[in-house]
Design a protein around this motif. Structure first.
Motif, PDB file in Angstrom:
ATOM      1  N   LEU A 139       1.223  -0.627   0.059  1.00 18.15           N
ATOM      2  CA  LEU A 139       0.612   0.056   0.231  1.00 18.15           C
ATOM      3  C   LEU A 139       0.777   1.460   0.348  1.00 18.15           C
ATOM      4  N   GLU A 140       2.226   1.442   0.622  1.00 20.12           N
ATOM      5  CA  GLU A 140       3.118   2.065   0.556  1.00 20.12           C
ATOM      6  C   GLU A 140       3.537   2.652  -0.723  1.00 20.12           C
ATOM      7  N   LYS A 141       3.001   1.941  -1.534  1.00 17.56           N
ATOM      8  CA  LYS A 141       3.806   2.412  -3.152  1.00 17.56           C
ATOM      9  C   LYS A 141       2.942   3.592  -4.339  1.00 17.56           C
ATOM     10  N   SER A 142       1.772   3.480  -3.242  1.00 15.22           N
ATOM     11  CA  SER A 142       0.477   4.339  -3.725  1.00 15.22           C
ATOM     12  C   SER A 142       0.391   5.429  -2.950  1.00 15.22           C
ATOM     13  N   GLY A 143       1.044   7.033  -3.570  1.00 16.56           N
ATOM     14  CA  GLY A 143       1.076   8.304  -2.633  1.00 16.56           C
ATOM     15  C   GLY A 143      -0.404   8.684  -1.793  1.00 16.56           C
ATOM     16  N   MET A 145      -2.909   6.411  -0.658  1.00 18.95           N
ATOM     17  CA  MET A 145      -2.107   5.026   0.238  1.00 18.95           C
ATOM     18  C   MET A 145      -1.297   5.698   1.816  1.00 18.95           C
ATOM     19  N   ARG A 146      -0.227   5.633   1.047  1.00 21.52           N
ATOM     20  CA  ARG A 146       0.539   6.105   2.112  1.00 21.52           C
ATOM     21  C   ARG A 146       0.223   7.496   2.809  1.00 21.52           C
ATOM     22  N   ASP A 162      -7.637  -4.609   1.310  1.00 19.20           N
ATOM     23  CA  ASP A 162      -7.213  -3.498   0.629  1.00 19.20           C
ATOM     24  C   ASP A 162      -7.804  -2.618  -0.469  1.00 19.20           C
TER      25      ASP A 162
END
Length: 390
Positions: A139-143, A145-146, A162
């Protein structure tokens, strides 16, 4: 001499080495050497077995702790005893969760310091399994979601599901159309006559839809424990899951009483949400009605103001009972226990089915609300013919 020989004769059967004369004629140090014999070793093994129950207590004997570790490493009886004891089983599951989480972090090149504090604390406590860490890193890979995971409530729900954000979008996007369609289906020719009431229902739906997805959603609990002096009721509800039917993570479990507590806690929250949203919706509706009366003098007797207090309380009760139970079952049973295991590798198909199921649930809720509102008397259907004109 005969007396000495008589007293000496019974000792050979009890001698571990079967050689009584050297054993008794030697000094004290060689007698210590006899403890290495087979029978003495067997006695020592039996003594360890009788004390194995206390091997996990702090401050135990060093030799017993070492023997316990060896037995655990070899898959011995201590591991089985751990399964029988709930506390030992939780400790074993917690250690396994922590070990797998640390392996995943090491493979990803991440350290504990780079994680949010609540998530790092959950890993240290053994409450977060490795699968949750993998989902967090993904999830951290998406701005977006982060950014959302900076908020504790969103983070707990995204780590459990998710597709949580997609479900929020589905619920809020579809809610307007399905609720309007349901209102028309129930009112038919009276739809435009009761347009103010329809508007109030839609406004309440928009405000409440988000909370209906948010509150009953399964979570990965990262909440800090309550203070020691907290009340018994507070501690109980703090230990309850967010969804009564959600799957417990590895190393955790919920009792039937805790799951019932989840229904009660969410019901209280949804009552507050429903009452508040209804206050906003009916207040806005009454403002529009008064504005219409000011412009169109002929509508003064045709349109009545919506009762604010009774409507708000009735909608709060409806949310606490009907909406609460329907969305608990939808999120915890239909989606997490039925659809997710079957379509875990097919996210697009899973999203499509969730869309269909949630659309049907929203439409059903709208129909139930109209019937409930008329049943309790806060909404009345217009007659097909105006009695004044007859």
């Amino acid at each position: 001499m005969s007396t000495a020989a008589f007293l000496f004769t019974p000792f050979p059967p009890f001698s571990p080495l079967g050689k009584p004369t050297p054993s008794l004629s030697t000094s004290f140090p060689p007698r210590l050497h006899l403890r290495l014999s087979s029978s003495s070793t067997g006695l020592r093994h039996r003594q360890h077995s009788s004390l194995s129950t206390f091997s996990t207590l702090p401050g135990g004997d060093g030799g017993d702790v070492n023997n316990n570790n060896n037995n655990s490493g070899g898959g011995g009886g201590n591991h089985d005893n751990g399964k029988g004891n709930g506390g030992d089983g939780d400790e074993n599951a917690g250690d396994e969760n922590k070990r797998k989480a640390m392996i995943i972090l090491a493979e990803a090149g991440r350290s504990m310091e780079s994680l949010p504090k609540d998530l790092a604390a959950g890993i240290q406590a053994g409450k977060v399994p490795g699968s949750v860490i993998e989902r967090f890193l993904g999830l951290e890979k998406s701005g977006l979601m982060r950014w959302l995971m900076q908020f504790g409530g969103f983070k707990e729900r995204l780590l459990a599901d998710d597709l949580f954000l997609a479900k929020v979008g589905i619920e809020c996007g579809v809610g307007i159309f399905t609720k309007t369609a349901a209102e028309y289906d129930r009112r038919r020719e009276n739809f435009f006559k009761e347009l103010e009431i329809v508007f109030a229902d839609v406004v309440m739906a928009i405000i409440a839809d988000f909370m209906l997805v948010y509150l009953p959603a399964p979570t990965v609990s990262l909440r800090a424990p309550l203070a020691v002096n907290a009340g018994v009721i507070s501690k109980f509800f703090h230990s309850c899951p967010d969804n009564a039917f959600q799957i417990a993570l590895h190393g955790t479990s919920y009792s039937l009483l805790q799951r019932l507590g989840a229904v009660m806690r969410n019901g209280a929250k949804l009552f507050a949400v429903g009452t508040t949203s209804s206050l906003v919706g009916t207040a806005a509706t009454n403002a529009l009605i008064n504005a219409r009366k000011a412009v169109d003098k002929t509508s003064v007797d045709e349109v009545e103001n919506v009762p604010i207090l009774s409507t708000s309380v009735a909608y709060g009760v409806y949310m606490a009972v009907s909406s609460n139970l329907r969305y608990q079952v939808l999120a915890g049973v239909i989606e997490q226990r039925m659809l997710e295991p079957l379509l875990h590798q097919h996210k697009l198909m899973l999203s499509a089915i969730c869309f269909a199921v949630r659309t049907g649930n929203t439409y059903l809720g709208s129909l139930l609300w109209v019937d409930y509102a008329r049943l309790v008397g806060i909404q009345k259907a217009h007659e097909e013919e105006n009695p004044v004109l007859e």
